[in-house]
Design an enzyme around this catalytic site. Structure first.
Site, short mmCIF file in Angstrom:
data_model
loop_
_atom_site.label_atom_id
_atom_site.label_comp_id
_atom_site.label_asym_id
_atom_site.label_seq_id
_atom_site.Cartn_x
_atom_site.Cartn_y
_atom_site.Cartn_z
N ASP A 67 0.82 -1.22 0.00
CA ASP A 67 0.00 0.00 0.00
C ASP A 67 0.85 1.27 0.00
O ASP A 67 2.08 1.20 0.07
CB ASP A 67 -0.96 0.00 1.21
CG ASP A 67 -0.23 -0.25 2.53
OD1 ASP A 67 1.02 -0.29 2.55
OD2 ASP A 67 -0.91 -0.41 3.55
N ASN A 136 -6.78 -0.60 14.55
CA ASN A 136 -8.21 -0.71 14.25
C ASN A 136 -8.50 -2.00 13.48
O ASN A 136 -9.58 -2.17 12.94
CB ASN A 136 -8.67 0.50 13.42
CG ASN A 136 -7.77 0.72 12.21
OD1 ASN A 136 -6.91 -0.12 11.92
ND2 ASN A 136 -7.96 1.82 11.51
N HIS A 138 -6.99 -2.96 10.72
CA HIS A 138 -6.80 -2.88 9.26
C HIS A 138 -5.61 -3.76 8.82
O HIS A 138 -4.71 -4.06 9.59
CB HIS A 138 -6.65 -1.43 8.77
CG HIS A 138 -5.34 -0.78 9.01
ND1 HIS A 138 -5.08 0.54 8.71
CD2 HIS A 138 -4.16 -1.25 9.52
CE1 HIS A 138 -3.84 0.84 9.01
NE2 HIS A 138 -3.26 -0.22 9.52
N GLU A 143 -9.50 -0.62 5.54
CA GLU A 143 -9.95 -0.01 6.78
C GLU A 143 -11.26 -0.63 7.28
O GLU A 143 -11.97 -1.29 6.50
CB GLU A 143 -10.16 1.49 6.52
CG GLU A 143 -8.92 2.21 6.01
CD GLU A 143 -7.83 2.35 7.08
OE1 GLU A 143 -6.99 1.43 7.15
OE2 GLU A 143 -7.82 3.34 7.81
#
Ligand code: F6R
Length: 243
Positions: A67, A136, A138, A143
């Site tokens: 990414d 979180n 991810h 996400e």
């Protein structure tokens, strides 16, 4: 999915580097996908060290970056591209024909996604994917709330990703969107290692391993991967139910 627990980050990184070496020895033209961030840092260092010590031929493997932060260049300290340069490309002396990273400065990010997907397809899919896990849940920039059925895509970054992501940068940067491989790529990879270490990752590891499979916590998708391995140290494993 399985879990492998190691005494500390160094041993966990050693294991991961050995997996990378094994892959390239068995399949010199393998396609490797790696995340940036802190978790795979030492594994990359040890991998480069072992390549030199053991005289491993790395001239034919290919790697893709998982990414990138939209708007950041390879020159920005802390960008994924900048990390990959320092961790793999320069130490191994990889030629530009041996890797592909998202160009997050492109004014056609959709096209960037299509190029990445086409390269992965043309290479016959990812042999080994090495990822981290965010606070979180991810993976890459998949996400919370992400569609599990996506290939590469551009996504608005979650608040936690933006806040935690500041740790990578020396200067003020605008973090709003990410460009990332999708979770279809993860499920299609022949093998996936998810790395995490330290106490602060214990709660997210617990949710990824023992929690419900839900797109609200993307790393839970690891439970669907037959050849997925959660590679963690004792601290990150501390909340897992002991068998
Ligand atoms: C970075 C990436 C992120 C990180 C994750 C964990 O390329 O894809 O998903 O893997 O945020 O980051 P660290 O390893 O820094 O804790």
């Amino acid at each position: 999915m399985q879990t492998a627990i190691f005494s500390d980050y160094t041993i966990l990184s050693e294991y991961t580097a050995n997996e990378m070496i094994k892959l390239i020895e068995q399949n010199p033209t393998a396609l490797l996908c790696i995340a940036s961030g802190d978790s795979p840092k030492m594994a990359c260092e040890l991998f480069c060290q072992k390549v030199k010590e053991q005289n491993i031929d790395t001239s034919r493997f290919f790697f893709v970056g998982l990414d990138e932060w939209v708007g950041l260049s390879s020159e920005t300290f802390g960008s994924c591209h900048n990390d990959f340069q320092k961790r793999l490309i320069q130490p191994l002396g990889l030629s530009t024909s041996q890797y592909h990273l998202f160009n997050a400065l492109s004014d056609d990010l959709q096209n960037e996604c299509e190029i990445m997907d086409a390269i992965i397809k043309e290479k016959g899919g990812i042999d080994l994917m090495i990822v981290g896990i965010g606070m979180n849940g991810h993976i890459g920039f998949n996400e919370p709330g992400v569609d599990f059925n996506l290939l590469s895509h551009v996504i608005n970054l979650d608040e936690t990703t933006v806040t935690v992501g500041k740790k990578y940068f020396r200067q003020e940067v605008k973090l709003e969107k990410g460009i990332t491989l999708g979770l279809v790529h993860l499920l299609n990879s022949k093998k996936v290692l998810l790395l995490a270490n330290g106490e602060r990752k214990a709660a997210v590891i617990k949710k990824a391993v023992d929690g419900e499979i839900t797109n609200l916590f993307p790393a839970s998708i690891m439970q669907r991967h037959e050849n997925g391995l959660i590679v963690i140290d004792n601290k990150a494993a501390s909340l897992l139910t002991k068998s």
